[in-house]
Write a protein that holds these residues in place. Structure first.
Motif, PDB file in Angstrom:
ATOM      1  N   SER A   1       0.885  -1.173   0.000  1.00  0.00           N
ATOM      2  CA  SER A   1       0.000   0.000   0.000  1.00  0.00           C
ATOM      3  C   SER A   1       0.921   1.222   0.000  1.00  0.00           C
ATOM      4  O   SER A   1       1.186   1.823   1.046  1.00  0.00           O
ATOM      5  CB  SER A   1      -0.899   0.013   1.233  1.00  0.00           C
ATOM      6  OG  SER A   1      -1.664  -1.153   1.325  1.00  0.00           O
TER       7      SER A   1
ATOM      8  N   LEU B   1      -1.824   7.423   1.185  1.00  0.00           N
ATOM      9  CA  LEU B   1      -1.831   6.406   0.150  1.00  0.00           C
ATOM     10  C   LEU B   1      -1.622   7.047  -1.211  1.00  0.00           C
ATOM     11  O   LEU B   1      -2.325   7.994  -1.587  1.00  0.00           O
ATOM     12  CB  LEU B   1      -3.165   5.649   0.158  1.00  0.00           C
ATOM     13  CG  LEU B   1      -3.282   4.527  -0.880  1.00  0.00           C
ATOM     14  CD1 LEU B   1      -2.372   3.357  -0.513  1.00  0.00           C
ATOM     15  CD2 LEU B   1      -4.727   4.061  -1.018  1.00  0.00           C
TER      16      LEU B   1
ATOM     17  N   GLU C   1      -2.581   6.821  -4.411  1.00  0.00           N
ATOM     18  CA  GLU C   1      -3.681   6.115  -5.071  1.00  0.00           C
ATOM     19  C   GLU C   1      -3.309   5.657  -6.476  1.00  0.00           C
ATOM     20  O   GLU C   1      -3.672   4.553  -6.895  1.00  0.00           O
ATOM     21  CB  GLU C   1      -4.933   6.991  -5.097  1.00  0.00           C
ATOM     22  CG  GLU C   1      -5.501   7.258  -3.707  1.00  0.00           C
ATOM     23  CD  GLU C   1      -6.875   7.901  -3.758  1.00  0.00           C
ATOM     24  OE1 GLU C   1      -7.409   8.119  -4.883  1.00  0.00           O
ATOM     25  OE2 GLU C   1      -7.429   8.174  -2.675  1.00  0.00           O
TER      26      GLU C   1
ATOM     27  N   TYR D   1      -1.082   2.638  -6.193  1.00  0.00           N
ATOM     28  CA  TYR D   1      -1.833   1.487  -5.693  1.00  0.00           C
ATOM     29  C   TYR D   1      -2.746   0.915  -6.772  1.00  0.00           C
ATOM     30  O   TYR D   1      -2.800  -0.308  -6.968  1.00  0.00           O
ATOM     31  CB  TYR D   1      -2.650   1.890  -4.464  1.00  0.00           C
ATOM     32  CG  TYR D   1      -3.303   0.714  -3.777  1.00  0.00           C
ATOM     33  CD1 TYR D   1      -2.541  -0.239  -3.116  1.00  0.00           C
ATOM     34  CD2 TYR D   1      -4.683   0.553  -3.792  1.00  0.00           C
ATOM     35  CE1 TYR D   1      -3.122  -1.317  -2.485  1.00  0.00           C
ATOM     36  CE2 TYR D   1      -5.286  -0.528  -3.156  1.00  0.00           C
ATOM     37  CZ  TYR D   1      -4.501  -1.455  -2.507  1.00  0.00           C
ATOM     38  OH  TYR D   1      -5.093  -2.539  -1.878  1.00  0.00           O
TER      39      TYR D   1
ATOM     40  N   LEU E   1      -4.327  -4.979   2.054  1.00  0.00           N
ATOM     41  CA  LEU E   1      -4.111  -4.642   3.460  1.00  0.00           C
ATOM     42  C   LEU E   1      -3.723  -5.863   4.292  1.00  0.00           C
ATOM     43  O   LEU E   1      -4.196  -6.069   5.401  1.00  0.00           O
ATOM     44  CB  LEU E   1      -5.353  -3.963   4.058  1.00  0.00           C
ATOM     45  CG  LEU E   1      -5.656  -2.558   3.520  1.00  0.00           C
ATOM     46  CD1 LEU E   1      -6.975  -2.053   4.086  1.00  0.00           C
ATOM     47  CD2 LEU E   1      -4.530  -1.582   3.842  1.00  0.00           C
TER      48      LEU E   1
ATOM     49  N   TYR F   1      -1.304  -2.892   7.051  1.00  0.00           N
ATOM     50  CA  TYR F   1      -2.630  -2.527   7.560  1.00  0.00           C
ATOM     51  C   TYR F   1      -2.640  -1.882   8.944  1.00  0.00           C
ATOM     52  O   TYR F   1      -3.448  -0.973   9.187  1.00  0.00           O
ATOM     53  CB  TYR F   1      -3.560  -3.755   7.552  1.00  0.00           C
ATOM     54  CG  TYR F   1      -3.204  -4.827   8.538  1.00  0.00           C
ATOM     55  CD1 TYR F   1      -3.759  -4.843   9.814  1.00  0.00           C
ATOM     56  CD2 TYR F   1      -2.306  -5.834   8.202  1.00  0.00           C
ATOM     57  CE1 TYR F   1      -3.425  -5.834  10.725  1.00  0.00           C
ATOM     58  CE2 TYR F   1      -1.968  -6.829   9.107  1.00  0.00           C
ATOM     59  CZ  TYR F   1      -2.529  -6.827  10.366  1.00  0.00           C
ATOM     60  OH  TYR F   1      -2.189  -7.799  11.265  1.00  0.00           O
TER      61      TYR F   1
ATOM     62  N   GLU G   1      -8.751   5.437   6.071  1.00  0.00           N
ATOM     63  CA  GLU G   1      -7.734   5.109   5.074  1.00  0.00           C
ATOM     64  C   GLU G   1      -7.896   3.677   4.576  1.00  0.00           C
ATOM     65  O   GLU G   1      -7.737   3.396   3.387  1.00  0.00           O
ATOM     66  CB  GLU G   1      -6.338   5.304   5.674  1.00  0.00           C
ATOM     67  CG  GLU G   1      -5.978   6.761   5.941  1.00  0.00           C
ATOM     68  CD  GLU G   1      -4.697   6.905   6.731  1.00  0.00           C
ATOM     69  OE1 GLU G   1      -3.957   7.873   6.501  1.00  0.00           O
ATOM     70  OE2 GLU G   1      -4.425   6.036   7.613  1.00  0.00           O
ATOM     71  N   ARG G   2      -8.217   2.780   5.490  1.00  0.00           N
ATOM     72  CA  ARG G   2      -8.381   1.381   5.095  1.00  0.00           C
ATOM     73  C   ARG G   2      -9.613   1.197   4.215  1.00  0.00           C
ATOM     74  O   ARG G   2      -9.582   0.451   3.225  1.00  0.00           O
ATOM     75  CB  ARG G   2      -8.431   0.503   6.350  1.00  0.00           C
ATOM     76  CG  ARG G   2      -7.073   0.430   7.030  1.00  0.00           C
ATOM     77  CD  ARG G   2      -7.110  -0.145   8.428  1.00  0.00           C
ATOM     78  NE  ARG G   2      -7.273  -1.583   8.423  1.00  0.00           N
ATOM     79  CZ  ARG G   2      -6.950  -2.360   9.459  1.00  0.00           C
ATOM     80  NH1 ARG G   2      -6.437  -1.830  10.573  1.00  0.00           N
ATOM     81  NH2 ARG G   2      -7.123  -3.666   9.404  1.00  0.00           N
TER      82      ARG G   2
ATOM     83  N   THR H   1      -8.704   2.392   0.771  1.00  0.00           N
ATOM     84  CA  THR H   1      -7.814   1.443   0.105  1.00  0.00           C
ATOM     85  C   THR H   1      -8.597   0.259  -0.447  1.00  0.00           C
ATOM     86  O   THR H   1      -8.389  -0.177  -1.592  1.00  0.00           O
ATOM     87  CB  THR H   1      -6.729   0.962   1.081  1.00  0.00           C
ATOM     88  OG1 THR H   1      -6.002   2.089   1.580  1.00  0.00           O
ATOM     89  CG2 THR H   1      -5.763   0.004   0.405  1.00  0.00           C
TER      90      THR H   1
END
Length: 295
Positions: free
Chosen positions: A12, A19, A21, A24, A42, A48, A55-56, A59
């Motif tokens: 990640s 992040l 993006e 990713y 994650l 993670y 944020e998670r 993602t």
């Protein structure tokens, strides 16, 4: 979600502590195009524990949006059961096909506490769960008895065992597991031994950045050609040695991603750092030697 084949665990990557993006999405799209069997978003490689709930969730939204038909398995580990339940809810809303749960702790957990964690979480799931057994990161060691007890809970789909004694442990567990629960192997250097002992799925750090190299091993093993799978793995020994030398796979893989332009500089969440100096030169040399490319 049948928990077979190659599950690739991407980084990640961060940029300015957020992040990245674009990077990713690129990682996820590469895995989709390569044809991995599932994507572990994650996981430990995805760092993670260093991300908050918002944020998670973001993602996972990106992972499911850009993975196409490839199933996404989402890491939902956290210190408190309350938080695990919230993360499980977010993961299911994002459209993941399964979740991955590690017994994250600061204070040492007892077997009963870990069993209760899985019992509470599995009751709330509409997707299957993979039990994450990796004492190097969680500092909790599952006994065979505890794993077999957890395997009887609803919505358990897979158990991810660590590389130590994987072949012998797989033999012991498989005889007693429900048919609906597969065994998976982690620890890339030992993957073939786990697969040859009956593990159905390889949870792979290598596959997250170099899917073609991991798929060559996985597909040979799935075809029952274990001499070929072992030869493919042995050819990657310089990379496995770097994993051992630098405290595991994370910093090596993240450094390789930076060197290849897949991730920007300082792509790990602080205080984690990618490798510098001589260590970084060694990673570059091994990537070149093994002709590892981001196909």
């Amino acid at each position: 979600m049948d928990f077979t084949g190659l599950c690739a665990f991407p980084l990640s990557p961060l940029r300015d502590e957020r992040l990245d993006e674009g990077a990713y999405i690129h990682l996820i799209e590469r895995l989709r195009v390569a044809g991995v069997d599932s994507i572990g978003a994650l996981g430990s490689t995805g760092c993670y524990p260093y991300f908050n709930r918002t944020e998670r969730a973001n993602t996972l939204r990106l992972a499911t949006e850009f993975s196409g038909a490839v199933p996404v398995i989402a890491g939902i580990g956290a210190l408190r059961t309350r938080d695990v339940l919230g993360l499980a809810e977010d993961a299911q809303k994002a459209g993941v096909s399964a979740v991955l749960l590690a017994p994250v702790s600061y204070h040492h957990l007892t077997d009963e506490e870990v069993f209760n964690l899985f019992a509470v979480v599995t009751r709330e799931l509409s997707v299957p769960l993979c039990v994450y057994d990796n004492p190097n990161t969680t500092h909790f060691s599952f006994s065979d008895e505890l794993l077999l007890r957890i395997a009887q809970l609803p919505n358990i789909g897979s158990i991810k065992i660590p590389p130590a004694d994987a072949a012998q442990r797989a033999d012991r567990l498989r005889a007693h597991l429900p048919q609906t629960v597969t065994l998976g192997i982690s620890g890339d250097a030992s993957a073939v031994e786990g697969l040859s002992a009956g593990c159905s799925i390889w949870y792979s750090v290598l596959g997250g950045l170099f899917p073609q190299a991991a798929l060559a091993i996985s597909r040979a093993a799935q075809a029952g050609d274990f001499p070929q799978a072992r030869a493919q793995s042995a050819a990657l020994q310089p990379l496995w040695q770097l994993f051992t030398c630098y405290g595991g796979s994370l910093r090596v893989i993240a450094t390789a991603a930076e060197l290849l332009g897949i991730a920007g500089a300082s792509c790990l969440p602080a205080p984690l750092q990618t490798l510098t100096g001589e260590a970084r030169r060694q990673v570059a040399e091994v990537v070149e030697q093994l002709r590892l490319r981001c196909e």
